[in-house]
Design a protein around this motif. Structure first.
Motif, PDB file in Angstrom:
ATOM      1  N   LEU A  92      -3.705   2.071   5.537  1.00  0.00           N
ATOM      2  CA  LEU A  92      -3.698   0.614   5.674  1.00  0.00           C
ATOM      3  C   LEU A  92      -2.367   0.084   5.157  1.00  0.00           C
ATOM      4  N   CYS A 113      -8.793  -0.583  -5.455  1.00  0.00           N
ATOM      5  CA  CYS A 113      -8.530   0.666  -4.735  1.00  0.00           C
ATOM      6  C   CYS A 113      -8.918   1.876  -5.580  1.00  0.00           C
ATOM      7  N   PRO A 114      -9.892   2.672  -5.113  1.00  0.00           N
ATOM      8  CA  PRO A 114     -10.316   3.847  -5.882  1.00  0.00           C
ATOM      9  C   PRO A 114      -9.204   4.888  -5.986  1.00  0.00           C
ATOM     10  N   ALA A 115      -8.257   4.844  -5.071  1.00  0.00           N
ATOM     11  CA  ALA A 115      -7.167   5.815  -5.061  1.00  0.00           C
ATOM     12  C   ALA A 115      -5.930   5.289  -5.796  1.00  0.00           C
ATOM     13  N   CYS A 124      -7.149   8.835   2.857  1.00  0.00           N
ATOM     14  CA  CYS A 124      -8.295   8.388   2.057  1.00  0.00           C
ATOM     15  C   CYS A 124      -8.886   7.138   2.697  1.00  0.00           C
ATOM     16  N   LYS A 125      -8.082   6.064   2.748  1.00  0.00           N
ATOM     17  CA  LYS A 125      -8.467   4.812   3.409  1.00  0.00           C
ATOM     18  C   LYS A 125      -9.868   4.343   3.000  1.00  0.00           C
ATOM     19  N   TYR A 126     -10.002   4.094   1.716  1.00  0.00           N
ATOM     20  CA  TYR A 126     -11.307   3.669   1.198  1.00  0.00           C
ATOM     21  C   TYR A 126     -11.734   2.283   1.697  1.00  0.00           C
ATOM     22  N   THR A 127     -10.791   1.428   1.940  1.00  0.00           N
ATOM     23  CA  THR A 127     -10.971   0.055   2.465  1.00  0.00           C
ATOM     24  C   THR A 127     -11.656  -0.943   1.517  1.00  0.00           C
ATOM     25  N   ASP A 128     -11.868  -0.581   0.265  1.00  0.00           N
ATOM     26  CA  ASP A 128     -12.402  -1.570  -0.687  1.00  0.00           C
ATOM     27  C   ASP A 128     -11.451  -2.772  -0.821  1.00  0.00           C
ATOM     28  N   CYS A 129     -10.184  -2.500  -0.633  1.00  0.00           N
ATOM     29  CA  CYS A 129      -9.151  -3.534  -0.792  1.00  0.00           C
ATOM     30  C   CYS A 129      -9.356  -4.727   0.139  1.00  0.00           C
ATOM     31  N   VAL A 159       0.862  -1.179   0.000  1.00  0.00           N
ATOM     32  CA  VAL A 159       0.000   0.000   0.000  1.00  0.00           C
ATOM     33  C   VAL A 159       0.902   1.234   0.000  1.00  0.00           C
ATOM     34  N   CYS A 192      -2.975   6.160  -0.237  1.00  0.00           N
ATOM     35  CA  CYS A 192      -3.965   5.662   0.739  1.00  0.00           C
ATOM     36  C   CYS A 192      -4.101   6.617   1.929  1.00  0.00           C
ATOM     37  N   ALA A 216      -3.788   3.151  -4.950  1.00  0.00           N
ATOM     38  CA  ALA A 216      -2.679   3.251  -3.992  1.00  0.00           C
ATOM     39  C   ALA A 216      -1.902   1.948  -3.841  1.00  0.00           C
ATOM     40  N   ILE A 217      -2.384   0.857  -4.468  1.00  0.00           N
ATOM     41  CA  ILE A 217      -1.748  -0.453  -4.258  1.00  0.00           C
ATOM     42  C   ILE A 217      -0.905  -0.841  -5.467  1.00  0.00           C
TER      43      ILE A 217
HETATM   44 FE1  F3S Z   1      -6.211   2.498   1.051  1.00  0.00          FE
HETATM   45 FE2  F3S Z   1      -7.087   2.016  -1.356  1.00  0.00          FE
HETATM   46 FE3  F3S Z   1      -7.396   0.212   0.480  1.00  0.00          FE
HETATM   47  S1  F3S Z   1      -7.180   3.961  -0.303  1.00  0.00           S
HETATM   48  S2  F3S Z   1      -7.642   1.421   2.308  1.00  0.00           S
HETATM   49  S3  F3S Z   1      -5.465   0.930  -0.282  1.00  0.00           S
HETATM   50  S4  F3S Z   1      -8.875   0.723  -1.072  1.00  0.00           S
END
Ligand code: F3S
Ligand code: SF4
Length: 106
Positions: A32, A49-51, A11-16, A4, A8, A53-54
């Motif tokens: 995360l 991940c919408p951002a 933001c921490k969308y947590t879809d992951c 990650v 992230c 970030a992964i």
């Molecule tokens: Fe972070 Fe993306 Fe997961 S913003 S919490 S790595 S969905």
């Protein structure tokens, strides 16, 4: 392993976490991480991940190499997270902001 990265933070969308077959995500206040010894490289989380970030370890940008160590270190101390929750309140405004490492809370 997958990592990650910076976007992230805050933001921490947590879809992951919903798609990880081995539940290897760990949660801090505004970020995360993935436990590098538990990740099985399935790649399912990356497109979720919408951002964006992964990254796979091989594709982690040069300027985010510090996140290799941060994922390994923080996965040892933060609690496991396995279910999606609301993103952080200002996630959309923080998505894409540069130099977010300074905001990482531990
Ligand atoms: Fe972070 Fe993306 Fe997961 S913003 S919490 S790595 S969905
Ligand atoms: Fe989990 Fe697969 Fe992502 Fe690794 S690559 S963190 S095993 S979903």
């Amino acid at each position: 392993t997958f990592i990650v990265g910076e976007n992230c933070i805050k933001c921490k969308y947590t879809d992951c976490v919903e798609v990880c077959p081995v539940d290897c995500f760990y949660e801090g206040p505004n970020f995360l991480v993935i436990h590098p010894d538990e990740c099985i490289d399935c790649a399912l989380c990356e497109p979720e991940c919408p951002a964006e970030a992964i990254f796979s370890e091989d594709e982690l940008p040069d300027n985010q190499q510090v996140y290799l160590e941060l994922n390994a270190e923080l996965a040892e101390v933060w609690p496991n997270i396995t279910e999606k929750k609301d993103s952080l309140p200002d996630a959309e405004e923080w998505d894409g902001v540069k130099d977010k490492l300074q905001y990482l809370e531990r």
